[in-house]
Design an enzyme around this catalytic site. Sequence first.
Site, PDB file in Angstrom:
ATOM      1  N   ILE A 192       1.008  -1.134  -0.008  1.00 46.75           N
ATOM      2  CA  ILE A 192      -0.088  -0.076   0.119  1.00 46.75           C
ATOM      3  C   ILE A 192       0.839   1.354  -0.105  1.00 46.75           C
ATOM      4  O   ILE A 192       2.161   1.410   0.762  1.00 46.75           O
ATOM      5  CB  ILE A 192      -0.981  -0.139   1.236  1.00 46.75           C
ATOM      6  CG1 ILE A 192      -1.569  -1.407   1.261  1.00 46.75           C
ATOM      7  CG2 ILE A 192      -2.001   1.072   1.091  1.00 46.75           C
ATOM      8  CD1 ILE A 192      -2.438  -1.546   2.470  1.00 46.75           C
ATOM      9  N   GLU A 193       0.429   2.230  -0.545  1.00 42.83           N
ATOM     10  CA  GLU A 193       1.397   3.500  -1.006  1.00 42.83           C
ATOM     11  C   GLU A 193       1.883   4.261   0.461  1.00 42.83           C
ATOM     12  O   GLU A 193       2.823   4.489   0.552  1.00 42.83           O
ATOM     13  CB  GLU A 193       0.638   4.380  -1.924  1.00 42.83           C
ATOM     14  CG  GLU A 193      -0.607   4.986  -1.218  1.00 42.83           C
ATOM     15  CD  GLU A 193      -1.342   5.916  -2.455  1.00 42.83           C
ATOM     16  OE1 GLU A 193      -1.423   6.984  -2.210  1.00 42.83           O
ATOM     17  OE2 GLU A 193      -1.974   5.190  -3.319  1.00 42.83           O
TER      18      GLU A 193
END
Length: 532
Positions: A337-338
Amino acid sequence: MNQQIPNRRGKKVPVMTGPEAAALIPDNATITISSSSALGCPDFVLKAIGERFEKEQHPKNISAISPIAAGDMYGVKGIDHISKKGLLKQIIAGSYPSGPSSFEPPLVRQLIAAEEIDAWNLPSGVIFQMHRASASRQPGVFSKVGLDTFIDPRISGGALNKRTPKDLISIENFKGEEWIFYPSVQPDIAIIRGTTADEHGNITYEHEGSPLGALDQAYATHNRGGIVIAQVKRVVEYGQLDPKSVRVPGMLVDAIVIDPDQWQTTMTPYDPALSGEEFNPSEELSQLDYSLETVIARRAAAFLNDGWIVNLGFGISALVPRALSEDERRVEVTWVIEQGAVGGTPVTGFGFGCAHNADALMQSVDQFTLLQGGGFNAAMLSFLEVDEKGNVNVSDLPGRTHVTAGVGGFADITSSAPIIVFSGYFTAGKKEIELSESGLNIISDGSIAKFVPAVSQITFSGQRALKNGQKVFYVTERCVIELRKEGLTVVEVAPGVDFQRDVLDRASIELKVASDLKVTDLSLFTQPKVSA
Protein backbone atom coordinates in the site's frame (compact mmCIF):
# COMPACT_ATOMS: atom_id res chain seq x y z
CA MET A 1 13.67 31.85 7.03
CA ASN A 2 17.01 31.83 8.83
CA GLN A 3 19.58 29.95 6.73
CA GLN A 4 21.88 29.40 9.73
CA ILE A 5 21.72 25.89 11.21
CA PRO A 6 21.74 26.28 15.02
CA ASN A 7 24.19 24.40 17.25
CA ARG A 8 21.87 22.01 19.07
CA ARG A 9 24.24 19.34 20.34
CA GLY A 10 23.21 18.12 23.80
CA LYS A 11 20.38 20.62 24.13
CA LYS A 12 16.81 19.84 25.00
CA VAL A 13 14.12 20.65 22.47
CA PRO A 14 11.45 22.97 23.85
CA VAL A 15 8.07 21.41 24.56
CA MET A 16 5.35 23.82 23.51
CA THR A 17 1.60 24.15 23.64
CA GLY A 18 -0.33 24.18 20.38
CA PRO A 19 -0.70 27.99 20.44
CA GLU A 20 3.02 28.44 21.15
CA ALA A 21 3.93 26.26 18.18
CA ALA A 22 1.45 28.10 15.97
CA ALA A 23 3.14 31.39 16.95
CA LEU A 24 6.38 30.14 15.33
CA ILE A 25 4.85 30.34 11.86
CA PRO A 26 5.38 33.67 10.10
CA ASP A 27 3.25 35.19 7.38
CA ASN A 28 3.98 33.97 3.84
CA ALA A 29 5.60 30.77 5.07
CA THR A 30 5.55 27.47 3.17
CA ILE A 31 4.40 24.61 5.39
CA THR A 32 4.87 20.92 4.60
CA ILE A 33 2.52 18.59 6.47
CA SER A 34 3.28 14.93 7.08
CA SER A 35 -0.03 13.11 6.97
CA SER A 36 -2.24 10.68 5.14
CA SER A 37 -6.02 10.71 4.95
CA ALA A 38 -6.32 7.95 7.55
CA LEU A 39 -3.12 8.15 9.55
CA GLY A 40 -0.38 10.40 10.84
CA CYS A 41 -2.22 13.72 10.82
CA PRO A 42 -0.75 16.36 13.22
CA ASP A 43 -4.27 17.62 13.78
CA PHE A 44 -3.59 19.22 17.17
CA VAL A 45 -1.02 21.64 15.68
CA LEU A 46 -3.06 22.39 12.56
CA LYS A 47 -6.07 23.24 14.71
CA ALA A 48 -3.92 25.62 16.79
CA ILE A 49 -2.77 27.41 13.62
CA GLY A 50 -6.36 27.91 12.52
CA GLU A 51 -7.38 29.20 15.94
CA ARG A 52 -4.46 31.63 16.01
CA PHE A 53 -5.57 33.05 12.66
CA GLU A 54 -9.13 33.49 13.92
CA LYS A 55 -7.81 35.56 16.87
CA GLU A 56 -4.88 37.45 15.31
CA GLN A 57 -5.31 37.22 11.53
CA HIS A 58 -1.87 35.63 11.46
CA PRO A 59 -0.19 33.76 9.92
CA LYS A 60 -1.33 35.07 6.54
CA ASN A 61 -0.79 33.87 2.97
CA ILE A 62 0.47 30.40 3.84
CA SER A 63 1.50 27.91 1.16
CA ALA A 64 0.80 24.29 2.18
CA ILE A 65 2.27 21.04 0.84
CA SER A 66 0.76 17.67 1.66
CA PRO A 67 2.00 14.58 -0.24
CA ILE A 68 -1.18 12.72 0.72
CA ALA A 69 -4.38 14.25 2.07
CA ALA A 70 -3.83 15.92 5.44
CA GLY A 71 -6.60 14.68 7.68
CA ASP A 72 -9.76 12.65 7.30
CA MET A 73 -11.76 12.35 4.10
CA TYR A 74 -14.56 14.56 5.41
CA GLY A 75 -12.49 17.64 6.23
CA VAL A 76 -13.33 17.46 9.94
CA LYS A 77 -9.66 16.97 10.76
CA GLY A 78 -6.50 18.14 9.05
CA ILE A 79 -6.17 20.67 6.25
CA ASP A 80 -9.59 22.25 6.84
CA HIS A 81 -8.28 23.78 10.08
CA ILE A 82 -6.11 26.12 8.00
CA SER A 83 -8.44 26.38 5.00
CA LYS A 84 -9.49 29.94 5.71
CA LYS A 85 -9.51 32.87 3.32
CA GLY A 86 -6.47 35.02 4.06
CA LEU A 87 -4.64 32.25 5.87
CA LEU A 88 -4.19 29.75 3.03
CA LYS A 89 -2.85 31.19 -0.22
CA GLN A 90 -1.96 28.05 -2.16
CA ILE A 91 -1.67 24.31 -1.75
CA ILE A 92 0.05 21.38 -3.45
CA ALA A 93 -1.41 18.03 -2.44
CA GLY A 94 -1.48 14.47 -3.66
CA SER A 95 -5.06 14.10 -2.53
CA TYR A 96 -7.74 16.16 -0.82
CA PRO A 97 -10.52 15.49 1.68
CA SER A 98 -13.67 14.68 -0.20
CA GLY A 99 -16.70 13.49 1.73
CA PRO A 100 -19.88 12.01 0.25
CA SER A 101 -22.01 14.06 -2.10
CA SER A 102 -24.70 14.49 0.57
CA PHE A 103 -22.29 16.51 2.75
CA GLU A 104 -21.18 20.09 2.30
CA PRO A 105 -17.78 20.13 0.58
CA PRO A 106 -14.75 20.36 2.89
CA LEU A 107 -13.52 23.93 3.40
CA VAL A 108 -10.43 23.48 1.24
CA ARG A 109 -12.64 22.33 -1.63
CA GLN A 110 -14.84 25.38 -1.16
CA LEU A 111 -11.82 27.70 -1.38
CA ILE A 112 -10.67 25.98 -4.57
CA ALA A 113 -14.12 26.11 -6.19
CA ALA A 114 -14.52 29.79 -5.28
CA GLU A 115 -11.17 30.62 -6.92
CA GLU A 116 -9.87 31.89 -3.57
CA ILE A 117 -6.59 29.91 -3.61
CA ASP A 118 -4.16 28.32 -6.03
CA ALA A 119 -4.34 24.54 -5.84
CA TRP A 120 -2.48 21.72 -7.56
CA ASN A 121 -3.13 17.99 -7.46
CA LEU A 122 0.15 16.18 -8.15
CA PRO A 123 1.16 12.51 -7.71
CA SER A 124 1.84 11.61 -4.10
CA GLY A 125 5.04 9.69 -4.80
CA VAL A 126 6.49 12.53 -6.81
CA ILE A 127 5.68 15.07 -4.07
CA PHE A 128 7.64 12.94 -1.60
CA GLN A 129 10.54 12.92 -4.08
CA MET A 130 10.30 16.70 -4.47
CA HIS A 131 11.11 16.91 -0.76
CA ARG A 132 14.03 14.54 -1.07
CA ALA A 133 15.36 16.58 -3.99
CA SER A 134 15.05 19.75 -1.93
CA ALA A 135 16.89 18.21 1.00
CA SER A 136 19.89 17.35 -1.18
CA ARG A 137 19.77 20.71 -3.00
CA GLN A 138 18.76 19.21 -6.33
CA PRO A 139 16.63 21.36 -8.62
CA GLY A 140 13.80 18.87 -8.80
CA VAL A 141 12.58 15.52 -10.11
CA PHE A 142 12.47 14.24 -13.68
CA SER A 143 9.70 11.68 -13.96
CA LYS A 144 7.43 10.02 -16.49
CA VAL A 145 4.69 9.82 -13.87
CA GLY A 146 1.78 11.94 -15.05
CA LEU A 147 2.62 12.10 -18.76
CA ASP A 148 -0.52 12.26 -20.95
CA THR A 149 -2.76 12.68 -17.89
CA PHE A 150 -4.39 15.80 -16.45
CA ILE A 151 -1.11 16.34 -14.57
CA ASP A 152 0.75 16.86 -17.85
CA PRO A 153 1.37 20.63 -18.21
CA ARG A 154 0.17 20.41 -21.83
CA ILE A 155 -3.25 19.49 -20.43
CA SER A 156 -3.78 21.20 -17.06
CA GLY A 157 -0.56 20.79 -15.08
CA GLY A 158 -2.54 19.47 -12.14
CA ALA A 159 -4.25 22.86 -11.66
CA LEU A 160 -7.61 22.52 -9.91
CA ASN A 161 -9.20 25.84 -10.85
CA LYS A 162 -8.88 28.64 -13.39
CA ARG A 163 -6.68 30.95 -11.31
CA THR A 164 -4.00 28.33 -10.62
CA PRO A 165 -0.93 28.63 -12.90
CA LYS A 166 -0.40 25.59 -15.13
CA ASP A 167 3.35 26.06 -15.45
CA LEU A 168 4.42 24.90 -12.00
CA ILE A 169 5.75 21.82 -13.75
CA SER A 170 7.14 21.54 -17.27
CA ILE A 171 7.91 19.11 -20.09
CA GLU A 172 11.63 18.62 -20.67
CA ASN A 173 13.48 16.57 -23.31
CA PHE A 174 16.49 14.52 -22.28
CA LYS A 175 18.30 12.29 -24.79
CA GLY A 176 15.26 12.14 -27.01
CA GLU A 177 12.75 11.28 -24.27
CA GLU A 178 10.05 13.42 -22.72
CA TRP A 179 9.96 13.88 -18.96
CA ILE A 180 7.90 15.97 -16.59
CA PHE A 181 10.10 18.19 -14.47
CA TYR A 182 8.74 18.71 -10.96
CA PRO A 183 10.69 21.45 -9.12
CA SER A 184 11.90 20.77 -5.60
CA VAL A 185 9.84 22.32 -2.83
CA GLN A 186 11.18 24.95 -0.43
CA PRO A 187 9.47 24.50 2.96
CA ASP A 188 10.00 26.93 5.82
CA ILE A 189 8.05 24.87 8.34
CA ALA A 190 7.56 21.11 8.66
CA ILE A 191 4.75 19.76 10.81
CA ILE A 192 5.28 16.06 11.43
CA ARG A 193 3.85 13.50 13.83
CA GLY A 194 5.21 10.55 15.78
CA THR A 195 4.43 8.66 18.96
CA THR A 196 7.25 9.41 21.41
CA ALA A 197 9.90 12.11 21.64
CA ASP A 198 12.78 12.19 24.05
CA GLU A 199 14.09 15.43 25.57
CA HIS A 200 16.49 15.94 22.67
CA GLY A 201 13.76 15.62 20.06
CA ASN A 202 14.40 12.09 18.81
CA ILE A 203 11.11 10.73 17.46
CA THR A 204 9.86 7.13 17.42
CA TYR A 205 6.77 5.82 15.66
CA GLU A 206 5.75 2.76 17.65
CA HIS A 207 2.00 3.53 17.58
CA GLU A 208 1.91 4.81 13.98
CA GLY A 209 0.63 2.87 11.00
CA SER A 210 3.48 4.28 8.91
CA PRO A 211 6.28 6.85 9.21
CA LEU A 212 4.98 8.30 5.90
CA GLY A 213 7.42 10.94 4.60
CA ALA A 214 8.27 12.71 7.84
CA LEU A 215 12.04 12.23 7.61
CA ASP A 216 12.39 13.71 4.12
CA GLN A 217 10.05 16.56 5.00
CA ALA A 218 12.12 17.31 8.08
CA TYR A 219 15.38 17.14 6.10
CA ALA A 220 14.02 19.46 3.39
CA THR A 221 12.98 22.00 6.01
CA HIS A 222 16.00 21.76 8.31
CA ASN A 223 18.53 21.94 5.49
CA ARG A 224 17.30 25.37 4.46
CA GLY A 225 17.18 26.73 8.01
CA GLY A 226 13.50 26.15 8.63
CA ILE A 227 11.59 25.00 11.69
CA VAL A 228 10.47 21.40 12.31
CA ILE A 229 7.54 20.96 14.68
CA ALA A 230 6.83 17.43 15.91
CA GLN A 231 3.49 16.46 17.41
CA VAL A 232 3.71 13.38 19.68
CA LYS A 233 1.73 11.56 22.37
CA ARG A 234 4.43 11.73 25.03
CA VAL A 235 7.95 12.84 25.95
CA VAL A 236 10.49 10.68 27.80
CA GLU A 237 13.93 11.32 29.25
CA TYR A 238 16.95 11.31 26.98
CA GLY A 239 18.45 7.82 26.70
CA GLN A 240 15.20 5.88 26.99
CA LEU A 241 14.64 5.41 23.26
CA ASP A 242 16.20 2.62 21.24
CA PRO A 243 18.30 4.39 18.58
CA LYS A 244 17.26 1.78 16.00
CA SER A 245 13.61 2.80 16.54
CA VAL A 246 14.19 6.52 15.98
CA ARG A 247 12.76 7.53 12.60
CA VAL A 248 13.44 11.28 12.87
CA PRO A 249 16.61 12.26 14.77
CA GLY A 250 16.38 15.07 17.28
CA MET A 251 18.98 17.17 15.48
CA LEU A 252 16.23 18.00 12.97
CA VAL A 253 13.49 18.87 15.47
CA ASP A 254 13.00 22.39 16.81
CA ALA A 255 9.77 22.12 18.80
CA ILE A 256 7.67 19.36 20.36
CA VAL A 257 3.94 19.55 20.92
CA ILE A 258 2.25 16.92 23.09
CA ASP A 259 -1.23 15.65 22.33
CA PRO A 260 -1.85 12.82 24.84
CA ASP A 261 -5.21 12.08 23.19
CA GLN A 262 -3.72 11.65 19.71
CA TRP A 263 -5.55 8.88 17.83
CA GLN A 264 -3.63 6.29 15.87
CA THR A 265 -5.74 7.00 12.76
CA THR A 266 -8.65 9.35 12.16
CA MET A 267 -10.91 6.33 12.78
CA THR A 268 -8.94 4.33 15.37
CA PRO A 269 -7.89 5.38 18.90
CA TYR A 270 -5.29 2.60 19.06
CA ASP A 271 -4.85 -0.88 17.62
CA PRO A 272 -1.39 -2.46 18.11
CA ALA A 273 -1.96 -4.75 15.11
CA LEU A 274 -1.98 -1.67 12.86
CA SER A 275 1.41 -0.47 14.11
CA GLY A 276 3.07 -3.88 14.07
CA GLU A 277 3.47 -4.05 17.84
CA GLU A 278 1.36 -7.17 18.09
CA PHE A 279 0.29 -9.95 15.77
CA ASN A 280 -3.44 -10.38 16.16
CA PRO A 281 -4.82 -13.52 14.47
CA SER A 282 -8.37 -12.24 15.02
CA GLU A 283 -7.66 -9.55 12.43
CA GLU A 284 -7.37 -12.12 9.65
CA LEU A 285 -9.58 -11.59 6.60
CA SER A 286 -13.30 -11.71 7.31
CA GLN A 287 -15.84 -13.15 4.91
CA LEU A 288 -17.48 -10.77 2.48
CA ASP A 289 -21.18 -10.05 2.48
CA TYR A 290 -21.99 -11.01 -1.08
CA SER A 291 -23.17 -8.24 -3.35
CA LEU A 292 -22.42 -6.85 -6.78
CA GLU A 293 -19.20 -5.39 -5.40
CA THR A 294 -18.25 -8.83 -4.14
CA VAL A 295 -18.78 -10.28 -7.62
CA ILE A 296 -16.50 -7.62 -9.09
CA ALA A 297 -13.83 -8.13 -6.43
CA ARG A 298 -13.90 -11.92 -6.82
CA ARG A 299 -13.49 -11.67 -10.57
CA ALA A 300 -10.65 -9.18 -10.18
CA ALA A 301 -8.94 -11.51 -7.71
CA ALA A 302 -8.90 -14.26 -10.33
CA PHE A 303 -6.16 -12.37 -12.22
CA LEU A 304 -3.69 -12.88 -9.37
CA ASN A 305 -1.14 -15.66 -9.10
CA ASP A 306 0.59 -17.23 -6.15
CA GLY A 307 3.66 -15.38 -4.90
CA TRP A 308 2.86 -12.07 -6.57
CA ILE A 309 3.52 -8.62 -5.13
CA VAL A 310 0.29 -6.65 -5.60
CA ASN A 311 -0.59 -3.01 -5.04
CA LEU A 312 -4.05 -2.29 -3.72
CA GLY A 313 -6.07 0.87 -4.26
CA PHE A 314 -9.14 2.46 -2.68
CA GLY A 315 -12.73 1.63 -3.66
CA ILE A 316 -14.10 -1.72 -4.81
CA SER A 317 -10.55 -2.93 -5.39
CA ALA A 318 -9.94 -2.75 -1.61
CA LEU A 319 -12.25 -5.79 -1.29
CA VAL A 320 -9.97 -7.97 -3.41
CA PRO A 321 -7.93 -9.37 -0.44
CA ARG A 322 -11.10 -10.69 1.15
CA ALA A 323 -12.30 -12.06 -2.14
CA LEU A 324 -8.94 -13.72 -2.71
CA SER A 325 -9.12 -15.41 0.69
CA GLU A 326 -12.24 -17.26 -0.53
CA ASP A 327 -10.57 -18.44 -3.73
CA GLU A 328 -10.25 -22.22 -3.75
CA ARG A 329 -6.87 -21.89 -5.49
CA ARG A 330 -5.42 -20.71 -2.15
CA VAL A 331 -3.38 -18.01 -3.87
CA GLU A 332 -1.08 -16.08 -1.54
CA VAL A 333 0.14 -12.59 -2.50
CA THR A 334 2.03 -9.80 -0.73
CA TRP A 335 0.00 -6.61 -0.61
CA VAL A 336 1.78 -3.25 -0.82
CA ILE A 337 0.00 0.00 0.00
CA GLU A 338 1.36 3.40 -0.95
CA GLN A 339 1.32 4.69 2.63
CA GLY A 340 3.97 2.10 3.54
CA ALA A 341 2.44 -1.21 4.65
CA VAL A 342 3.89 -4.38 3.14
CA GLY A 343 1.95 -7.62 3.62
CA GLY A 344 -0.68 -8.25 6.26
CA THR A 345 -4.38 -7.53 5.90
CA PRO A 346 -5.21 -4.14 4.32
CA VAL A 347 -7.89 -2.12 6.09
CA THR A 348 -10.95 -1.15 4.05
CA GLY A 349 -13.17 1.95 4.11
CA PHE A 350 -11.89 5.30 5.34
CA GLY A 351 -9.23 3.53 7.38
CA PHE A 352 -7.60 2.52 4.10
CA GLY A 353 -3.84 3.01 4.09
CA CYS A 354 -3.14 0.82 7.10
CA ALA A 355 -2.79 -2.94 7.40
CA HIS A 356 -3.20 -5.38 10.25
CA ASN A 357 -0.26 -7.66 10.94
CA ALA A 358 2.00 -6.13 8.28
CA ASP A 359 5.37 -7.67 7.43
CA ALA A 360 6.97 -4.22 7.27
CA LEU A 361 6.01 -0.55 7.58
CA MET A 362 8.09 1.37 5.09
CA GLN A 363 8.48 5.07 4.52
CA SER A 364 6.03 6.16 1.83
CA VAL A 365 8.81 7.54 -0.37
CA ASP A 366 10.55 4.16 -0.30
CA GLN A 367 7.32 2.34 -1.11
CA PHE A 368 6.95 4.57 -4.16
CA THR A 369 10.46 3.59 -5.25
CA LEU A 370 9.10 0.04 -5.61
CA LEU A 371 5.90 1.20 -7.32
CA GLN A 372 7.36 3.73 -9.77
CA GLY A 373 10.08 1.26 -10.65
CA GLY A 374 7.59 -1.47 -11.56
CA GLY A 375 8.96 -3.88 -8.95
CA PHE A 376 5.60 -5.54 -8.44
CA ASN A 377 3.32 -7.81 -10.46
CA ALA A 378 -0.07 -6.13 -10.56
CA ALA A 379 -2.15 -3.17 -9.38
CA MET A 380 -5.77 -3.56 -8.30
CA LEU A 381 -7.47 -0.19 -8.71
CA SER A 382 -10.90 1.31 -9.29
CA PHE A 383 -12.47 3.60 -11.90
CA LEU A 384 -15.15 6.26 -12.26
CA GLU A 385 -15.13 6.51 -16.06
CA VAL A 386 -13.39 4.83 -18.98
CA ASP A 387 -13.24 6.24 -22.51
CA GLU A 388 -12.77 4.71 -25.94
CA LYS A 389 -8.98 5.08 -25.72
CA GLY A 390 -8.87 3.19 -22.44
CA ASN A 391 -8.23 6.35 -20.42
CA VAL A 392 -9.48 6.18 -16.83
CA ASN A 393 -10.84 8.93 -14.61
CA VAL A 394 -10.71 8.45 -10.84
CA SER A 395 -9.97 12.03 -9.85
CA ASP A 396 -12.97 14.05 -11.07
CA LEU A 397 -16.69 13.36 -10.80
CA PRO A 398 -18.37 15.85 -13.16
CA GLY A 399 -20.32 18.43 -11.20
CA ARG A 400 -19.23 17.00 -7.82
CA THR A 401 -15.43 17.15 -7.75
CA HIS A 402 -15.37 17.32 -3.94
CA VAL A 403 -16.50 13.70 -3.62
CA THR A 404 -13.25 12.38 -5.12
CA ALA A 405 -9.91 12.49 -3.37
CA GLY A 406 -7.82 13.26 -6.45
CA VAL A 407 -4.88 11.45 -7.97
CA GLY A 408 -3.02 10.36 -4.82
CA GLY A 409 -0.57 7.60 -5.68
CA PHE A 410 -2.68 6.42 -8.63
CA ALA A 411 -0.46 7.97 -11.29
CA ASP A 412 2.73 6.72 -9.62
CA ILE A 413 1.34 3.18 -9.44
CA THR A 414 -0.07 2.97 -12.96
CA SER A 415 3.04 4.43 -14.59
CA SER A 416 4.93 1.12 -14.41
CA ALA A 417 2.56 -1.62 -13.19
CA PRO A 418 2.94 -4.64 -15.53
CA ILE A 419 -0.73 -5.61 -15.07
CA ILE A 420 -3.49 -3.19 -14.08
CA VAL A 421 -6.97 -4.37 -13.13
CA PHE A 422 -9.55 -1.59 -12.79
CA SER A 423 -12.77 -2.48 -10.95
CA GLY A 424 -16.11 -0.69 -11.08
CA TYR A 425 -19.76 -0.84 -12.04
CA PHE A 426 -20.59 -0.89 -15.74
CA THR A 427 -23.20 1.89 -15.31
CA ALA A 428 -23.92 4.52 -12.66
CA GLY A 429 -27.25 5.38 -11.10
CA LYS A 430 -30.02 3.40 -9.44
CA LYS A 431 -30.33 -0.16 -10.70
CA GLU A 432 -31.84 -3.48 -9.71
CA ILE A 433 -29.74 -6.54 -10.44
CA GLU A 434 -30.46 -10.08 -9.36
CA LEU A 435 -27.74 -12.53 -8.40
CA SER A 436 -28.73 -16.16 -8.62
CA GLU A 437 -27.50 -19.65 -9.40
CA SER A 438 -28.13 -18.95 -13.08
CA GLY A 439 -25.98 -15.81 -13.11
CA LEU A 440 -26.84 -12.14 -13.44
CA ASN A 441 -30.30 -10.77 -14.22
CA ILE A 442 -30.39 -7.02 -14.90
CA ILE A 443 -33.98 -6.02 -14.12
CA SER A 444 -33.41 -2.26 -14.34
CA ASP A 445 -30.16 -0.53 -15.20
CA GLY A 446 -28.34 2.61 -14.22
CA SER A 447 -29.09 5.60 -16.44
CA ILE A 448 -25.51 6.91 -16.60
CA ALA A 449 -22.93 5.31 -18.88
CA LYS A 450 -19.44 4.85 -17.44
CA PHE A 451 -17.85 3.80 -20.73
CA VAL A 452 -17.90 7.12 -22.55
CA PRO A 453 -16.36 8.86 -25.61
CA ALA A 454 -14.10 11.02 -23.40
CA VAL A 455 -13.51 11.03 -19.66
CA SER A 456 -13.87 14.33 -17.84
CA GLN A 457 -10.31 14.04 -16.53
CA ILE A 458 -7.52 11.70 -17.63
CA THR A 459 -5.97 10.14 -14.53
CA PHE A 460 -4.60 7.16 -16.48
CA SER A 461 -3.56 7.17 -20.13
CA GLY A 462 -4.57 4.02 -21.96
CA GLN A 463 -2.48 4.79 -25.01
CA ARG A 464 0.67 5.31 -22.94
CA ALA A 465 0.02 1.98 -21.24
CA LEU A 466 -0.21 0.25 -24.61
CA LYS A 467 3.02 1.92 -25.70
CA ASN A 468 4.68 0.69 -22.49
CA GLY A 469 3.48 -2.87 -23.03
CA GLN A 470 1.28 -2.91 -19.94
CA LYS A 471 -1.72 -5.23 -19.74
CA VAL A 472 -4.92 -3.45 -18.74
CA PHE A 473 -8.31 -4.92 -17.77
CA TYR A 474 -11.60 -3.39 -16.64
CA VAL A 475 -13.71 -5.67 -14.45
CA THR A 476 -17.41 -4.94 -13.98
CA GLU A 477 -20.33 -6.92 -12.62
CA ARG A 478 -21.44 -7.92 -16.11
CA CYS A 479 -18.31 -8.22 -18.23
CA VAL A 480 -14.53 -8.04 -18.39
CA ILE A 481 -12.92 -5.70 -20.92
CA GLU A 482 -9.31 -5.70 -22.08
CA LEU A 483 -7.45 -2.75 -23.56
CA ARG A 484 -6.02 -3.86 -26.88
CA LYS A 485 -4.40 -1.99 -29.76
CA GLU A 486 -7.63 -2.27 -31.73
CA GLY A 487 -9.63 -0.78 -28.84
CA LEU A 488 -11.59 -1.76 -25.76
CA THR A 489 -12.49 -5.41 -26.23
CA VAL A 490 -15.03 -7.43 -24.26
CA VAL A 491 -13.31 -10.72 -23.44
CA GLU A 492 -15.76 -12.14 -20.92
CA VAL A 493 -19.47 -11.79 -20.15
CA ALA A 494 -21.45 -12.77 -17.07
CA PRO A 495 -23.86 -15.69 -17.40
CA GLY A 496 -27.50 -14.61 -17.72
CA VAL A 497 -26.64 -11.24 -19.25
CA ASP A 498 -28.29 -10.15 -22.50
CA PHE A 499 -24.99 -9.27 -24.21
CA GLN A 500 -26.44 -6.84 -26.76
CA ARG A 501 -28.88 -5.08 -24.44
CA ASP A 502 -26.90 -5.07 -21.17
CA VAL A 503 -23.37 -4.57 -22.48
CA LEU A 504 -23.00 -3.29 -26.03
CA ASP A 505 -26.08 -1.03 -25.92
CA ARG A 506 -25.34 0.29 -22.41
CA ALA A 507 -21.94 1.72 -23.33
CA SER A 508 -21.76 5.14 -24.98
CA ILE A 509 -18.95 3.91 -27.20
CA GLU A 510 -18.37 1.02 -29.53
CA LEU A 511 -16.89 -1.96 -27.76
CA LYS A 512 -15.00 -4.63 -29.67
CA VAL A 513 -15.85 -8.28 -28.99
CA ALA A 514 -13.18 -10.95 -28.64
CA SER A 515 -13.43 -13.82 -31.10
CA ASP A 516 -13.09 -16.21 -28.17
CA LEU A 517 -15.56 -14.43 -25.87
CA LYS A 518 -15.83 -16.38 -22.64
CA VAL A 519 -18.51 -16.72 -19.98
CA THR A 520 -17.51 -15.81 -16.42
CA ASP A 521 -17.41 -18.62 -13.89
CA LEU A 522 -20.96 -19.15 -12.69
CA SER A 523 -19.89 -19.71 -9.09
CA LEU A 524 -19.29 -15.98 -8.68
CA PHE A 525 -23.00 -15.23 -9.01
CA THR A 526 -24.69 -17.77 -6.73
CA GLN A 527 -26.19 -15.22 -4.38
CA PRO A 528 -29.66 -13.81 -3.59
CA LYS A 529 -31.26 -10.70 -5.04
CA VAL A 530 -29.54 -7.37 -4.33
CA SER A 531 -30.13 -3.78 -5.38
CA ALA A 532 -27.53 -1.10 -6.02
